[in-house]
Write an enzyme that holds these catalytic residues in place. Sequence first.
Site, PDB file in Angstrom:
ATOM      1  N   SER A  19       0.810  -1.223   0.000  1.00 45.20           N
ATOM      2  CA  SER A  19       0.000   0.000   0.000  1.00 45.20           C
ATOM      3  C   SER A  19       0.845   1.275   0.000  1.00 45.20           C
ATOM      4  O   SER A  19       0.299   2.368  -0.096  1.00 45.20           O
ATOM      5  CB  SER A  19      -0.967   0.006   1.192  1.00 45.20           C
ATOM      6  OG  SER A  19      -0.260   0.003   2.421  1.00 45.20           O
ATOM      7  N   GLY A  20       2.169   1.161   0.121  1.00 49.74           N
ATOM      8  CA  GLY A  20       3.036   2.333   0.039  1.00 49.74           C
ATOM      9  C   GLY A  20       3.513   2.885   1.366  1.00 49.74           C
ATOM     10  O   GLY A  20       4.024   4.011   1.418  1.00 49.74           O
ATOM     11  N   LYS A  21       3.404   2.130   2.429  1.00 55.78           N
ATOM     12  CA  LYS A  21       3.807   2.605   3.764  1.00 55.78           C
ATOM     13  C   LYS A  21       5.296   2.944   3.832  1.00 55.78           C
ATOM     14  O   LYS A  21       5.661   4.041   4.261  1.00 55.78           O
ATOM     15  CB  LYS A  21       3.466   1.550   4.833  1.00 55.78           C
ATOM     16  CG  LYS A  21       2.006   1.227   4.943  1.00 55.78           C
ATOM     17  CD  LYS A  21       1.714   0.147   5.958  1.00 55.78           C
ATOM     18  CE  LYS A  21       2.441  -1.139   5.744  1.00 55.78           C
ATOM     19  NZ  LYS A  21       2.160  -1.845   4.494  1.00 55.78           N
ATOM     20  N   ASP A  87      10.051   1.613  10.830  1.00 55.35           N
ATOM     21  CA  ASP A  87       9.339   0.784   9.863  1.00 55.35           C
ATOM     22  C   ASP A  87       9.085  -0.592  10.456  1.00 55.35           C
ATOM     23  O   ASP A  87       9.802  -1.049  11.339  1.00 55.35           O
ATOM     24  CB  ASP A  87      10.150   0.659   8.567  1.00 55.35           C
ATOM     25  CG  ASP A  87       9.297   0.219   7.385  1.00 55.35           C
ATOM     26  OD1 ASP A  87       8.055   0.300   7.465  1.00 55.35           O
ATOM     27  OD2 ASP A  87       9.878  -0.188   6.360  1.00 55.35           O
ATOM     28  N   GLU A  88       8.083  -1.268   9.936  1.00 62.31           N
ATOM     29  CA  GLU A  88       7.690  -2.613  10.375  1.00 62.31           C
ATOM     30  C   GLU A  88       7.328  -2.616  11.860  1.00 62.31           C
ATOM     31  O   GLU A  88       7.693  -3.514  12.627  1.00 62.31           O
ATOM     32  CB  GLU A  88       8.784  -3.644  10.061  1.00 62.31           C
ATOM     33  CG  GLU A  88       9.195  -3.693   8.606  1.00 62.31           C
ATOM     34  CD  GLU A  88       8.082  -4.111   7.640  1.00 62.31           C
ATOM     35  OE1 GLU A  88       7.012  -4.593   8.079  1.00 62.31           O
ATOM     36  OE2 GLU A  88       8.301  -3.948   6.427  1.00 62.31           O
ATOM     37  N   GLN A  90       4.733  -3.373  13.394  1.00 57.03           N
ATOM     38  CA  GLN A  90       3.947  -4.516  13.856  1.00 57.03           C
ATOM     39  C   GLN A  90       4.803  -5.615  14.477  1.00 57.03           C
ATOM     40  O   GLN A  90       4.318  -6.404  15.275  1.00 57.03           O
ATOM     41  CB  GLN A  90       3.094  -5.097  12.719  1.00 57.03           C
ATOM     42  CG  GLN A  90       3.851  -5.917  11.686  1.00 57.03           C
ATOM     43  CD  GLN A  90       4.506  -5.091  10.586  1.00 57.03           C
ATOM     44  OE1 GLN A  90       4.396  -3.870  10.573  1.00 57.03           O
ATOM     45  NE2 GLN A  90       5.169  -5.756   9.658  1.00 57.03           N
ATOM     46  N   CYS A 144      -6.677  -4.565  -4.782  1.00 57.88           N
ATOM     47  CA  CYS A 144      -6.916  -5.993  -4.578  1.00 57.88           C
ATOM     48  C   CYS A 144      -6.411  -6.783  -5.787  1.00 57.88           C
ATOM     49  O   CYS A 144      -6.775  -6.488  -6.934  1.00 57.88           O
ATOM     50  CB  CYS A 144      -8.406  -6.254  -4.359  1.00 57.88           C
ATOM     51  SG  CYS A 144      -8.808  -8.008  -4.154  1.00 57.88           S
ATOM     52  N   CYS A 147      -9.654  -8.631  -7.500  1.00 56.67           N
ATOM     53  CA  CYS A 147     -10.764  -7.966  -8.193  1.00 56.67           C
ATOM     54  C   CYS A 147     -10.506  -6.512  -8.564  1.00 56.67           C
ATOM     55  O   CYS A 147     -11.305  -5.922  -9.281  1.00 56.67           O
ATOM     56  CB  CYS A 147     -12.037  -8.062  -7.352  1.00 56.67           C
ATOM     57  SG  CYS A 147     -12.073  -6.944  -5.932  1.00 56.67           S
TER      58      CYS A 147
END
Length: 189
Positions: A19-21, A87-88, A90, A144, A147
């Site tokens: 997503s470009g974080k 960064d990262e 999480q 996505c 889709c």
Amino acid sequence: MHATPRKGEVELICGCMFSGKSGMLISRITAARSRGLPVAAFKHASDDRYARTRIATHDGRSCEALPVERSDRIPGLAGGADLVVIDEAQFFDAGLPEVCRALAEGGADVVLAGLDLDAWGLPFGPMPALEAIADRITRLHAVCAACGAPADRTQRIAPVESPSMIGGSEAYEPRCANCFRAPPAHLRR
């Protein structure tokens, strides 16, 4: 009369993979350095996909960063930086929100990026606690892979075979809520 010391802010950039974080972090670092601000950049030591000592995007952009395993090491390594980038997020321990708040109280702006949801679509590591203390939250979306709709989840496409689930496009793709399918619950780490 004494001037009140400047208080920094905590900004969280979150979203699914691709997503470009990390790209946003690199842009923030580049802009701060062009203004002559001292910057300290960090990433979790477990993320060595592209380079051990660099924040890197999936499309090849990167900048220097110190790999660290524990959040309590960050303040000592940040020195007097006006901007602290992580960064990262999480992958860090539960102490990261307090570390970020303390850095901001000391006058640094702290910008973090990380996955808000894991491969099971559940809150990832310290991200909910970081959202609670953030002065600003930027939520990014990818496209996505199934889709073409806006994606807010990270689909594991490779088998879950080891405790380490760090990977890139060979193991993950962005998915919208309708196309997302979590791996079996018993495999969650």
